[in-house]
Design a protein around this motif. Sequence first.
Motif, PDB file in Angstrom:
ATOM      1  N   ALA A   1      18.841  27.467 161.755  1.00 33.93           N
ATOM      2  CA  ALA A   1      17.988  28.203 160.815  1.00 33.93           C
ATOM      3  C   ALA A   1      16.741  27.753 160.745  1.00 33.93           C
ATOM      4  CB  ALA A   1      18.662  28.225 159.534  1.00 33.93           C
ATOM      5  N   ILE A   2      16.591  26.524 160.815  1.00 31.34           N
ATOM      6  CA  ILE A   2      15.110  25.575 160.993  1.00 31.34           C
ATOM      7  C   ILE A   2      14.241  25.937 162.145  1.00 31.34           C
ATOM      8  CG2 ILE A   2      14.020  23.546 160.674  1.00 31.34           C
ATOM      9  CD1 ILE A   2      16.274  22.421 158.996  1.00 31.34           C
ATOM     10  N   GLU A   3      14.990  26.099 163.180  1.00 32.41           N
ATOM     11  CA  GLU A   3      14.644  26.371 164.311  1.00 32.41           C
ATOM     12  C   GLU A   3      13.976  27.834 164.515  1.00 32.41           C
ATOM     13  OE1 GLU A   3      17.392  25.313 167.301  1.00 32.41           O
ATOM     14  OE2 GLU A   3      16.728  23.189 167.350  1.00 32.41           O
ATOM     15  N   PHE A   4      14.714  28.633 163.889  1.00 32.53           N
ATOM     16  CA  PHE A   4      14.544  29.915 163.672  1.00 32.53           C
ATOM     17  C   PHE A   4      13.228  30.416 163.065  1.00 32.53           C
ATOM     18  CE2 PHE A   4      14.706  34.470 162.074  1.00 32.53           C
ATOM     19  CZ  PHE A   4      15.243  35.301 163.242  1.00 32.53           C
ATOM     20  N   ALA A   5      13.232  29.701 161.700  1.00 30.35           N
ATOM     21  CA  ALA A   5      11.823  30.015 160.871  1.00 30.35           C
ATOM     22  C   ALA A   5      10.759  29.372 161.674  1.00 30.35           C
ATOM     23  CB  ALA A   5      12.291  28.957 159.525  1.00 30.35           C
ATOM     24  N   VAL A   6      10.667  28.387 162.271  1.00 30.43           N
ATOM     25  CA  VAL A   6       9.783  28.027 163.129  1.00 30.43           C
ATOM     26  C   VAL A   6       9.334  29.003 164.310  1.00 30.43           C
ATOM     27  CG1 VAL A   6       8.727  26.077 164.764  1.00 30.43           C
ATOM     28  CG2 VAL A   6      10.004  25.503 162.711  1.00 30.43           C
ATOM     29  N   LYS A   7      10.131  29.336 164.926  1.00 27.85           N
ATOM     30  CA  LYS A   7      10.078  30.208 166.069  1.00 27.85           C
ATOM     31  C   LYS A   7       9.319  31.596 165.745  1.00 27.85           C
ATOM     32  CE  LYS A   7      12.211  32.426 170.245  1.00 27.85           C
ATOM     33  NZ  LYS A   7      13.505  32.309 171.048  1.00 27.85           N
ATOM     34  N   TYR A   8       9.827  32.374 164.271  1.00 27.36           N
ATOM     35  CA  TYR A   8       9.143  33.486 164.089  1.00 27.36           C
ATOM     36  C   TYR A   8       8.614  33.453 162.981  1.00 27.36           C
ATOM     37  CZ  TYR A   8      13.052  34.990 167.361  1.00 27.36           C
ATOM     38  OH  TYR A   8      13.596  35.105 168.493  1.00 27.36           O
ATOM     39  N   ASP A   9       7.783  32.455 162.824  1.00 25.57           N
ATOM     40  CA  ASP A   9       6.936  32.038 161.592  1.00 25.57           C
ATOM     41  C   ASP A   9       5.572  32.872 161.719  1.00 25.57           C
ATOM     42  OD1 ASP A   9       5.686  30.864 159.561  1.00 25.57           O
ATOM     43  OD2 ASP A   9       4.658  29.695 160.523  1.00 25.57           O
ATOM     44  N   ASP A  10       4.933  33.642 160.695  1.00 24.07           N
ATOM     45  CA  ASP A  10       3.747  34.334 160.711  1.00 24.07           C
ATOM     46  C   ASP A  10       3.660  35.178 161.715  1.00 24.07           C
ATOM     47  OD1 ASP A  10       1.178  34.202 159.191  1.00 24.07           O
ATOM     48  OD2 ASP A  10       0.342  33.265 161.120  1.00 24.07           O
ATOM     49  N   GLY A  11       4.787  36.127 161.801  1.00 23.02           N
ATOM     50  CA  GLY A  11       4.929  37.255 162.744  1.00 23.02           C
ATOM     51  C   GLY A  11       4.648  36.981 164.161  1.00 23.02           C
TER      52      GLY A  11
ATOM     53  N   HIS B   1      12.311  26.406 153.396  1.00 29.19           N
ATOM     54  CA  HIS B   1      13.035  26.048 152.299  1.00 29.19           C
ATOM     55  C   HIS B   1      14.270  26.684 152.338  1.00 29.19           C
ATOM     56  CE1 HIS B   1      13.699  24.433 148.249  1.00 29.19           C
ATOM     57  NE2 HIS B   1      14.682  25.513 147.988  1.00 29.19           N
ATOM     58  N   LEU B   2      14.381  27.948 152.558  1.00 27.13           N
ATOM     59  CA  LEU B   2      15.626  28.841 152.759  1.00 27.13           C
ATOM     60  C   LEU B   2      16.480  28.598 154.139  1.00 27.13           C
ATOM     61  CD1 LEU B   2      13.889  32.313 151.679  1.00 27.13           C
ATOM     62  CD2 LEU B   2      15.727  31.121 150.484  1.00 27.13           C
ATOM     63  N   ALA B   3      15.556  27.876 154.874  1.00 31.11           N
ATOM     64  CA  ALA B   3      16.387  27.471 156.117  1.00 31.11           C
ATOM     65  C   ALA B   3      17.355  26.357 155.925  1.00 31.11           C
ATOM     66  CB  ALA B   3      15.431  27.239 157.390  1.00 31.11           C
ATOM     67  N   LEU B   4      16.902  25.498 155.002  1.00 32.44           N
ATOM     68  CA  LEU B   4      17.858  24.348 154.628  1.00 32.44           C
ATOM     69  C   LEU B   4      19.012  25.049 153.870  1.00 32.44           C
ATOM     70  CD1 LEU B   4      15.040  21.956 153.052  1.00 32.44           C
ATOM     71  CD2 LEU B   4      16.429  21.781 155.498  1.00 32.44           C
ATOM     72  N   LYS B   5      18.990  26.222 153.421  1.00 36.25           N
ATOM     73  CA  LYS B   5      20.216  26.772 153.008  1.00 36.25           C
ATOM     74  C   LYS B   5      20.686  27.816 153.891  1.00 36.25           C
ATOM     75  CE  LYS B   5      17.845  27.046 148.146  1.00 36.25           C
ATOM     76  NZ  LYS B   5      18.911  26.166 147.661  1.00 36.25           N
ATOM     77  N   ARG B   6      20.352  27.424 155.139  1.00 37.35           N
ATOM     78  CA  ARG B   6      21.265  28.312 156.598  1.00 37.35           C
ATOM     79  C   ARG B   6      20.914  29.629 156.460  1.00 37.35           C
ATOM     80  NH1 ARG B   6      24.292  25.052 153.639  1.00 37.35           N
ATOM     81  NH2 ARG B   6      25.225  26.931 152.662  1.00 37.35           N
ATOM     82  N   LEU B   7      19.637  30.036 155.940  1.00 34.42           N
ATOM     83  CA  LEU B   7      19.364  31.400 156.136  1.00 34.42           C
ATOM     84  C   LEU B   7      18.325  31.454 157.212  1.00 34.42           C
ATOM     85  CD1 LEU B   7      18.985  33.042 152.418  1.00 34.42           C
ATOM     86  CD2 LEU B   7      20.664  33.530 154.125  1.00 34.42           C
ATOM     87  N   LYS B   8      18.560  32.483 158.288  1.00 34.61           N
ATOM     88  CA  LYS B   8      17.613  32.543 159.302  1.00 34.61           C
ATOM     89  C   LYS B   8      16.510  33.625 158.855  1.00 34.61           C
ATOM     90  CE  LYS B   8      20.763  32.130 163.020  1.00 34.61           C
ATOM     91  NZ  LYS B   8      21.366  32.933 164.080  1.00 34.61           N
ATOM     92  N   VAL B   9      15.290  33.055 158.700  1.00 37.22           N
ATOM     93  CA  VAL B   9      14.048  33.924 158.010  1.00 37.22           C
ATOM     94  C   VAL B   9      12.847  34.139 159.101  1.00 37.22           C
ATOM     95  CG1 VAL B   9      12.650  33.714 155.828  1.00 37.22           C
ATOM     96  CG2 VAL B   9      14.937  32.663 155.869  1.00 37.22           C
ATOM     97  N   ALA B  10      12.455  35.275 158.784  1.00 41.83           N
ATOM     98  CA  ALA B  10      11.198  35.560 159.702  1.00 41.83           C
ATOM     99  C   ALA B  10      10.118  35.911 158.506  1.00 41.83           C
ATOM    100  CB  ALA B  10      11.543  36.694 160.760  1.00 41.83           C
ATOM    101  N   ASN B  11       9.116  35.587 158.938  1.00 44.77           N
ATOM    102  CA  ASN B  11       7.911  35.977 157.919  1.00 44.77           C
ATOM    103  C   ASN B  11       6.832  36.600 158.549  1.00 44.77           C
ATOM    104  OD1 ASN B  11       5.397  34.202 157.993  1.00 44.77           O
ATOM    105  ND2 ASN B  11       7.268  32.773 158.025  1.00 44.77           N
ATOM    106  N   VAL B  12       6.522  37.740 157.814  1.00 43.92           N
ATOM    107  CA  VAL B  12       5.182  38.639 158.511  1.00 43.92           C
ATOM    108  C   VAL B  12       4.058  38.678 157.601  1.00 43.92           C
ATOM    109  CG1 VAL B  12       4.909  40.916 159.476  1.00 43.92           C
ATOM    110  CG2 VAL B  12       7.126  40.011 159.655  1.00 43.92           C
ATOM    111  N   PRO B  13       2.916  38.461 158.241  1.00 43.15           N
ATOM    112  CA  PRO B  13       1.790  38.392 157.207  1.00 43.15           C
ATOM    113  C   PRO B  13       1.068  39.910 157.183  1.00 43.15           C
ATOM    114  CG  PRO B  13       1.143  37.781 159.297  1.00 43.15           C
ATOM    115  CD  PRO B  13       2.482  37.506 159.364  1.00 43.15           C
ATOM    116  N   ILE B  14       0.839  40.418 156.166  1.00 45.64           N
ATOM    117  CA  ILE B  14       0.048  41.569 155.925  1.00 45.64           C
ATOM    118  C   ILE B  14      -1.296  41.647 155.867  1.00 45.64           C
ATOM    119  CG2 ILE B  14       0.351  43.837 154.264  1.00 45.64           C
ATOM    120  CD1 ILE B  14       3.009  43.343 155.743  1.00 45.64           C
ATOM    121  N   VAL B  15      -1.816  42.489 156.882  1.00 48.83           N
ATOM    122  CA  VAL B  15      -3.264  42.191 157.032  1.00 48.83           C
ATOM    123  C   VAL B  15      -3.780  43.913 157.140  1.00 48.83           C
ATOM    124  CG1 VAL B  15      -5.554  41.520 158.310  1.00 48.83           C
ATOM    125  CG2 VAL B  15      -3.098  40.150 158.282  1.00 48.83           C
ATOM    126  N   PRO B  16      -4.746  44.259 156.309  1.00 48.41           N
ATOM    127  CA  PRO B  16      -5.058  45.734 156.587  1.00 48.41           C
ATOM    128  C   PRO B  16      -5.421  45.992 157.850  1.00 48.41           C
ATOM    129  CG  PRO B  16      -5.938  44.686 154.588  1.00 48.41           C
ATOM    130  CD  PRO B  16      -5.328  43.668 155.402  1.00 48.41           C
TER     131      PRO B  16
END
Length: 266
Positions: free
Chosen positions: A125-135, A162-177
């Motif tokens: 999950a931590i590796e996933f969060a790093v790989k798919y950070d910031d879109g 933080h959520l990756a430490l709870k074993r969740l695979k999280v991607a995040n996407v910035p919103i820009v006009p």
Amino acid sequence: MDDKPLIYVLSDSVGETAELVIKAGLSQFNNGNYRVQRVPYVDDRKTIDDALQLAMEEQALIGFTLVDPELRTYLNEQAAVKNLEAIDIMGPMLNAMERVFHRNPHMQPGLVHKLDEDYFRRVEAIEFAVKYDDGRDPRGIARADLILIGVSRTSKTPLSQHLALKRLKVANVPIVPEVAPPEELFNVNPDKCIGLRINAEKLNDIRKERLKALGLDDHATYANMERIHQEIDYFDDVVQKIGCNVIDVSHKAVEETANTIMRMMK
């Protein structure tokens, strides 16, 4: 030749515990101006002999964590014979605990870092969060357990970690006009998306501080209130189109937001 002090770290596991203790001590002396060489998975006298010989040649210090009392005794004895300084990190603690608890230790190396299924899921999950950070790669959106979206400085990255430490695979996407959100964002289950909203005044304060930390003028467009309102309005349009839940993070710590998300997901 490198004249930094050298410390050999011997362990019957990976040596992480010993290295952390050694580095904590070294930080009190030379602010990181040293070399640490791990010798992991020590399980016989030959490995100890080889490491001690290298330590003699390099005039090095030795730190070790060995749970096997026979190997501990052997290392201590041979270090004394060779006039080497050896720090037994684990031995005195095990001996004291044995006396107090009136029980024998398991004598199994690496129990503190037992590699079970839970451990691997957390690492993944931590590796996933790093790989798919910031879109950076929209392909992660379909694979994620959770997608965080928000304008810049809404704590998307630390929250993902933080959520990756709870074993969740999280991607995040910035919103820009000026940049259309990835199409994948509108094709996933909206229940997997969380919008992070922040009020304009709070965002203005955060961005000004960020610009100051970078040595830039805090009157830049990045912290301009008109620009901030434009970004927030665009964010509202995006989350309405997705149909996802929104959390106001204006006055929330990362941990508090993470707990809110965990409750929502349950």
